[in-house]
Design a protein around this motif. Structure first.
Motif, mmCIF file in Angstrom:
data_model
loop_
_atom_site.group_PDB
_atom_site.id
_atom_site.type_symbol
_atom_site.label_atom_id
_atom_site.label_comp_id
_atom_site.label_asym_id
_atom_site.label_seq_id
_atom_site.Cartn_x
_atom_site.Cartn_y
_atom_site.Cartn_z
ATOM 1 N N LEU A 78 0.936 -1.145 -0.054
ATOM 2 C CA LEU A 78 0.039 -0.228 -0.131
ATOM 3 C C LEU A 78 0.823 1.419 -0.037
ATOM 4 O O LEU A 78 1.823 1.177 0.886
ATOM 5 N N ASP A 79 0.605 2.155 -1.041
ATOM 6 C CA ASP A 79 1.482 3.379 -1.051
ATOM 7 C C ASP A 79 1.142 4.482 -0.172
ATOM 8 O O ASP A 79 0.325 5.017 0.033
ATOM 9 N N ILE A 80 2.287 4.424 0.734
ATOM 10 C CA ILE A 80 2.212 5.401 1.956
ATOM 11 C C ILE A 80 3.448 6.215 1.956
ATOM 12 O O ILE A 80 4.714 5.840 1.704
ATOM 13 N N GLY A 81 3.254 7.371 2.294
ATOM 14 C CA GLY A 81 4.530 8.434 2.240
ATOM 15 C C GLY A 81 4.645 9.224 3.313
ATOM 16 O O GLY A 81 3.773 9.407 4.286
ATOM 17 N N LEU A 82 5.763 9.522 3.663
ATOM 18 C CA LEU A 82 6.205 10.617 4.765
ATOM 19 C C LEU A 82 6.518 11.816 4.284
ATOM 20 O O LEU A 82 7.440 11.982 3.369
ATOM 21 N N ASP A 83 5.832 12.874 4.913
ATOM 22 C CA ASP A 83 5.962 14.174 4.328
ATOM 23 C C ASP A 83 6.331 15.211 5.512
ATOM 24 O O ASP A 83 5.520 15.148 6.587
ATOM 25 N N ILE A 84 7.416 15.964 5.330
ATOM 26 C CA ILE A 84 7.780 16.870 6.616
ATOM 27 C C ILE A 84 6.601 18.170 6.204
ATOM 28 O O ILE A 84 6.490 18.475 5.234
ATOM 29 N N VAL A 85 5.818 18.460 7.444
ATOM 30 C CA VAL A 85 4.840 19.462 7.041
ATOM 31 C C VAL A 85 5.056 20.794 7.942
ATOM 32 O O VAL A 85 4.425 21.714 7.840
ATOM 33 N N ALA A 86 6.127 20.798 8.827
ATOM 34 C CA ALA A 86 6.659 21.877 9.694
ATOM 35 C C ALA A 86 7.781 21.823 10.029
ATOM 36 O O ALA A 86 8.133 20.863 10.456
ATOM 37 N N VAL A 87 8.661 22.970 10.065
ATOM 38 C CA VAL A 87 9.797 22.791 10.721
ATOM 39 C C VAL A 87 9.943 24.247 11.496
ATOM 40 O O VAL A 87 9.029 25.251 11.129
ATOM 41 N N ASP A 88 10.977 24.506 12.598
ATOM 42 C CA ASP A 88 10.920 25.533 13.323
ATOM 43 C C ASP A 88 12.421 26.098 12.967
ATOM 44 O O ASP A 88 13.221 25.396 12.872
#
Length: 285
Positions: free
Chosen positions: A275-285
């Motif tokens: 099952l195609d699942i991705g990890l995405d960086i959505v916020a950084v400080d």
């Protein structure tokens, strides 16, 4: 279908070995060079296609073994249906650890969710019949526990976990023993009182012979549908009946309609697509 996670003591050696394989002798050269050690980030695990989630406990362990400060907030636990674009979980912590563990975590999560999704497809195909979908010992070496867990997450059931929790007399055992009766006799003489005995049969005549030997289940291997239905009638509830052999989502309903108790499917664990699942960086400080 929601299920409890596997105990960490079972999955930690598997996850640790996978991380060590990826880290090699020098660690994550890319992230170590580019990402400051204390740089914080938030990342999401997002489905790219619809399916059933499985393996979040394994993925979470991959992150925590790299950096124990990483936290995972689960939105859709194992056994949940997920739509394309939907967030499965959110992680927060040091960006370097998130990136270092990303591939190992996704390898497990995509693979196990693929198994759960394929299982759910077969379970839906036999809906309305009594037959249960079960997996086999055709698992990826080292991954049997999480793969069988994924089958349960998809609504299926597990066959035996190994050679030590049931007796399954197959054609080669029968050939060496000199016949079905001899093989079952030896099995019965050595089986503990809690151990069940199943015998693989290819023909109706073999089935009739086995039914006189007080076994617990019969594996009806690669029988045509009409013969399979006849076998169920002959067994008449005296043993558990299990159908096996090249069963797909297209053929599962017809197999279930014969009245068998179980349908075992090896490809669920050895060949189910991810099952195609991705990890995405959505916020950084």
């Amino acid at each position: 279908m929601r299920i409890s996670p596997l105990p960490s003591i079972i999955i930690e050696p598997i996850v640790r070995a996978a991380l060590l394989e990826d880290l090699g002798g020098a660690g994550d050269l890319t992230s170590d060079a580019i990402v400051p050690l204390e740089f914080p980030a938030v990342a999401t695990l997002t489905a790219r296609q619809p399916g059933i989630v499985a393996g979040l406990d394994v993925a979470a362990l991959a992150f925590s073994l790299i950096d124990p400060s990483i936290k995972m907030a689960v939105a859709l636990p194992d056994g949940s249906a997920v739509a394309a674009g939907e967030t499965i979980a959110t992680m927060s912590g040091r960006a370097r650890g998130l990136l270092t563990a990303e591939r190992t975590a996704l390898n497990f999560l995509c693979h196990l969710s693929g198994i759960a999704t394929a299982t759910a497809m077969l379970v839906e195909a036999v809906h309305g019949h009594k037959a249960r979908i079960v997996c086999t010992r055709k698992t990826t070496p080292g991954l049997r526990a999480p793969e069988k867990h994924a089958v349960r997450a998809g609504g299926g059931s597990n066959h035996r976990f190994g050679l030590d929790d049931a007796i399954l007399v197959k054609d080669n055992h029968i050939a060496i023993a000199g016949g079905v009766r001899q093989a079952v006799g030896r099995a019965r003489a050595n089986a503990g009182h809690m151990v069940k005995i199943e015998v693989e049969v290819d023909t109706l005549s073999q089935l009739e012979e086995v039914l006189g030997l007080a076994v617990d289940a019969v594996l009806l291997d690669n029988m045509p549908l009409d013969e399979l239905a006849r076998a169920v009638m002959i067994a008449d509830g005296r043993v558990v009946t299990e159908a096996s052999g090249s069963i797909t989502a297209a053929t599962a309903a017809a197999v279930a309609a014969t009245g068998v108790d179980l349908i075992s499917v090896g490809w669920l664990t050895h060949s189910a697509p991810i099952l195609d699942i991705g990890l995405d960086i959505v916020a950084v400080d």
